[in-house]
Design a protein around this motif. Structure first.
Motif, PDB file in Angstrom:
ATOM      1  N   UNK A   1       0.633  -1.239   0.042  1.00 38.40           N
ATOM      2  CA  UNK A   1      -0.020   0.172  -0.149  1.00 38.40           C
ATOM      3  C   UNK A   1       0.995   1.058  -0.067  1.00 38.40           C
ATOM      4  N   UNK A   2       1.187   1.678  -1.239  1.00 39.04           N
ATOM      5  CA  UNK A   2       2.083   2.725  -1.338  1.00 39.04           C
ATOM      6  C   UNK A   2       2.063   4.053  -0.572  1.00 39.04           C
ATOM      7  N   UNK A   3       0.754   4.480  -0.351  1.00 40.80           N
ATOM      8  CA  UNK A   3       0.365   5.708   0.372  1.00 40.80           C
ATOM      9  C   UNK A   3       0.750   5.707   1.710  1.00 40.80           C
ATOM     10  N   UNK A   4       0.836   4.510   2.694  1.00 40.54           N
ATOM     11  CA  UNK A   4       1.185   4.247   3.831  1.00 40.54           C
ATOM     12  C   UNK A   4       2.478   3.471   4.112  1.00 40.54           C
ATOM     13  N   UNK A   5       3.110   3.104   3.083  1.00 38.02           N
ATOM     14  CA  UNK A   5       4.411   2.586   3.147  1.00 38.02           C
ATOM     15  C   UNK A   5       4.162   1.300   3.548  1.00 38.02           C
ATOM     16  N   UNK A   6       3.262   0.543   3.219  1.00 35.22           N
ATOM     17  CA  UNK A   6       3.218  -0.993   3.503  1.00 35.22           C
ATOM     18  C   UNK A   6       3.973  -1.743   2.353  1.00 35.22           C
ATOM     19  N   UNK A   7       4.606  -2.718   2.857  1.00 34.16           N
ATOM     20  CA  UNK A   7       5.073  -3.678   1.834  1.00 34.16           C
ATOM     21  C   UNK A   7       5.708  -4.892   2.530  1.00 34.16           C
ATOM     22  N   UNK A   8       4.515  -5.940   2.800  1.00 32.52           N
ATOM     23  CA  UNK A   8       4.633  -6.895   3.816  1.00 32.52           C
ATOM     24  C   UNK A   8       4.270  -8.092   3.089  1.00 32.52           C
ATOM     25  N   UNK A   9       4.969  -9.417   3.488  1.00 32.91           N
ATOM     26  CA  UNK A   9       4.694 -10.667   3.161  1.00 32.91           C
ATOM     27  C   UNK A   9       3.437 -11.178   3.608  1.00 32.91           C
ATOM     28  N   UNK A  10       2.603 -11.957   3.239  1.00 29.99           N
ATOM     29  CA  UNK A  10       1.342 -12.538   3.534  1.00 29.99           C
ATOM     30  C   UNK A  10       1.404 -13.998   4.071  1.00 29.99           C
ATOM     31  N   UNK A  11       0.911 -14.326   4.971  1.00 22.52           N
ATOM     32  CA  UNK A  11       0.628 -15.580   5.562  1.00 22.52           C
ATOM     33  C   UNK A  11      -0.737 -16.110   5.813  1.00 22.52           C
ATOM     34  N   UNK A  12      -1.030 -17.478   5.803  1.00 26.09           N
ATOM     35  CA  UNK A  12      -2.443 -17.695   5.918  1.00 26.09           C
ATOM     36  C   UNK A  12      -2.644 -17.581   7.526  1.00 26.09           C
ATOM     37  N   UNK A  13      -3.911 -17.166   7.637  1.00 23.84           N
ATOM     38  CA  UNK A  13      -4.813 -17.269   8.879  1.00 23.84           C
ATOM     39  C   UNK A  13      -5.911 -17.904   8.860  1.00 23.84           C
ATOM     40  N   UNK A  14      -6.333 -18.453  10.004  1.00 26.75           N
ATOM     41  CA  UNK A  14      -7.752 -19.334  10.045  1.00 26.75           C
ATOM     42  C   UNK A  14      -8.419 -18.674  11.082  1.00 26.75           C
ATOM     43  N   UNK A  15      -9.016 -19.570  12.058  1.00 29.04           N
ATOM     44  CA  UNK A  15      -9.999 -18.860  13.031  1.00 29.04           C
ATOM     45  C   UNK A  15      -9.116 -19.345  14.519  1.00 29.04           C
ATOM     46  N   UNK A  16      -9.374 -18.370  15.328  1.00 30.96           N
ATOM     47  CA  UNK A  16      -8.887 -18.580  16.977  1.00 30.96           C
ATOM     48  C   UNK A  16     -10.072 -19.509  17.513  1.00 30.96           C
ATOM     49  N   UNK A  17      -9.692 -20.084  18.648  1.00 23.83           N
ATOM     50  CA  UNK A  17     -10.673 -20.878  19.368  1.00 23.83           C
ATOM     51  C   UNK A  17     -12.232 -20.526  19.834  1.00 23.83           C
ATOM     52  N   UNK A  18     -12.179 -19.058  19.584  1.00 23.54           N
ATOM     53  CA  UNK A  18     -13.471 -18.558  19.889  1.00 23.54           C
ATOM     54  C   UNK A  18     -14.391 -18.253  18.305  1.00 23.54           C
ATOM     55  N   UNK A  19     -13.657 -18.546  17.371  1.00 29.10           N
ATOM     56  CA  UNK A  19     -14.398 -18.523  15.928  1.00 29.10           C
ATOM     57  C   UNK A  19     -13.939 -17.149  14.912  1.00 29.10           C
ATOM     58  N   UNK A  20     -13.219 -16.337  15.945  1.00 28.05           N
ATOM     59  CA  UNK A  20     -12.772 -14.883  15.427  1.00 28.05           C
ATOM     60  C   UNK A  20     -11.494 -15.338  14.244  1.00 28.05           C
ATOM     61  N   UNK A  21     -11.657 -14.396  13.327  1.00 27.10           N
ATOM     62  CA  UNK A  21     -10.739 -14.328  12.272  1.00 27.10           C
ATOM     63  C   UNK A  21      -9.343 -14.096  13.066  1.00 27.10           C
ATOM     64  N   UNK A  22      -8.397 -15.036  13.049  1.00 26.87           N
ATOM     65  CA  UNK A  22      -7.119 -14.904  13.642  1.00 26.87           C
ATOM     66  C   UNK A  22      -6.348 -13.805  12.841  1.00 26.87           C
ATOM     67  N   UNK A  23      -5.231 -13.509  13.558  1.00 24.79           N
ATOM     68  CA  UNK A  23      -4.252 -12.472  12.804  1.00 24.79           C
ATOM     69  C   UNK A  23      -2.887 -13.306  12.934  1.00 24.79           C
ATOM     70  N   UNK A  24      -1.781 -12.776  12.263  1.00 26.99           N
ATOM     71  CA  UNK A  24      -0.565 -13.364  12.348  1.00 26.99           C
ATOM     72  C   UNK A  24      -0.019 -13.028  13.514  1.00 26.99           C
ATOM     73  N   UNK A  25       1.133 -13.857  14.089  1.00 28.20           N
ATOM     74  CA  UNK A  25       1.766 -13.808  15.122  1.00 28.20           C
ATOM     75  C   UNK A  25       2.181 -12.086  15.622  1.00 28.20           C
ATOM     76  N   UNK A  26       1.716 -11.782  16.768  1.00 25.87           N
ATOM     77  CA  UNK A  26       1.849 -10.549  16.979  1.00 25.87           C
ATOM     78  C   UNK A  26       3.250 -10.041  17.223  1.00 25.87           C
ATOM     79  N   UNK A  27       4.178 -10.770  17.353  1.00 31.90           N
ATOM     80  CA  UNK A  27       5.499 -10.326  17.276  1.00 31.90           C
ATOM     81  C   UNK A  27       6.297  -9.916  15.981  1.00 31.90           C
ATOM     82  N   UNK A  28       5.498 -10.447  14.936  1.00 29.96           N
ATOM     83  CA  UNK A  28       5.934 -10.221  13.598  1.00 29.96           C
ATOM     84  C   UNK A  28       5.172  -9.040  13.206  1.00 29.96           C
ATOM     85  N   UNK A  29       5.782  -7.840  13.398  1.00 29.75           N
ATOM     86  CA  UNK A  29       4.887  -6.673  13.027  1.00 29.75           C
ATOM     87  C   UNK A  29       4.810  -6.250  11.528  1.00 29.75           C
TER      88      UNK A  29
END
Length: 215
Positions: free
Chosen positions: A71-99
């Protein structure tokens, strides 16, 4: 957040039918659950939630796993990884230590296919800003680029951006299909509480408007 789901083939041979996925989404189970910390990421401008663009859509692409988001306007240039759902059914996110890492949900279409593709990422983490910290500063008419495994880059024009309450998440509006190749990019937003995290989600709506070959 819990760890992401185990990895799967680059492009799933079988995905849930859209009717099944839509029913799940409309039940409100595929949301970004909460942020890590925050000190005021930008929020969408008033009126930015109005959807629509005069730019005609590009023809849909066949399935191909996404590899990178820019996303050039905000300087985003990031790899993508698969995510699933967490134990409560929410859309999960990448590991929080991977900024500088975003996730894509393989239960929906891949970015560029006909339908609604879903990408998410953290707004921040315990150490500071994360990949989608600036998402709320984007404007209609700006662009998101997704590099795909087939050597093509899918370019999406932003036609709306909003911040929504997690407790009343508008699943039909966010995830519902339009018959066009669309993209949703989601991160945490709204007010922040140390005890409960962010009260909302910033949701960006994109439409595939062009395709570039990288080879």
């Amino acid at each position: 957040m819990p760890a992401i789901a185990e990895s799967a083939p680059a492009v799933p041979r079988r995905r849930p039918t859209w009717s099944f996925l839509a029913a799940t989404l409309l039940a409100g189970v595929l949301l970004v659950h909460h942020g890590i910390s925050g000190d005021g990421p930008p929020q969408p401008d008033r009126g930015a939630a109005r959807l629509g663009t005069d730019t005609p859509p590009a023809d849909p692409l066949p399935a191909a796993a996404p590899q990178r988001i820019r996303i050039p306007e905000i300087g985003v240039n990031a790899p993508l990884t698969r995510v699933g759902r967490d134990a409560e059914g929410w859309l999960d996110a990448p590991p929080p230590d991977k900024a500088n890492l975003a996730g894509w949900f393989p239960g929906a279409v891949t970015p560029g296919e006909r339908g609604t593709a879903v990408v998410d990422g953290h707004v921040d983490n315990a150490e500071g800003r994360a990949v989608f910290y600036g998402l709320g500063a984007l404007k209609k008419g700006e662009h998101i680029e997704i590099d795909r495994a087939d050597g093509r880059t899918a370019v999406f024009e932003i036609h709306g951006i909003d911040v929504v309450d997690k407790k009343h998440f508008p699943s039909r509006r966010v995830y519902g299909g339009t018959g066009l190749p669309e993209l949703r990019v989601i991160t945490c937003g709204g007010t922040y509480s140390k005890g409960t995290g962010y009260a909302g989600n910033v949701v960006l709506y994109g439409l595939l408007t062009s395709v570039r070959d990288r080879t």
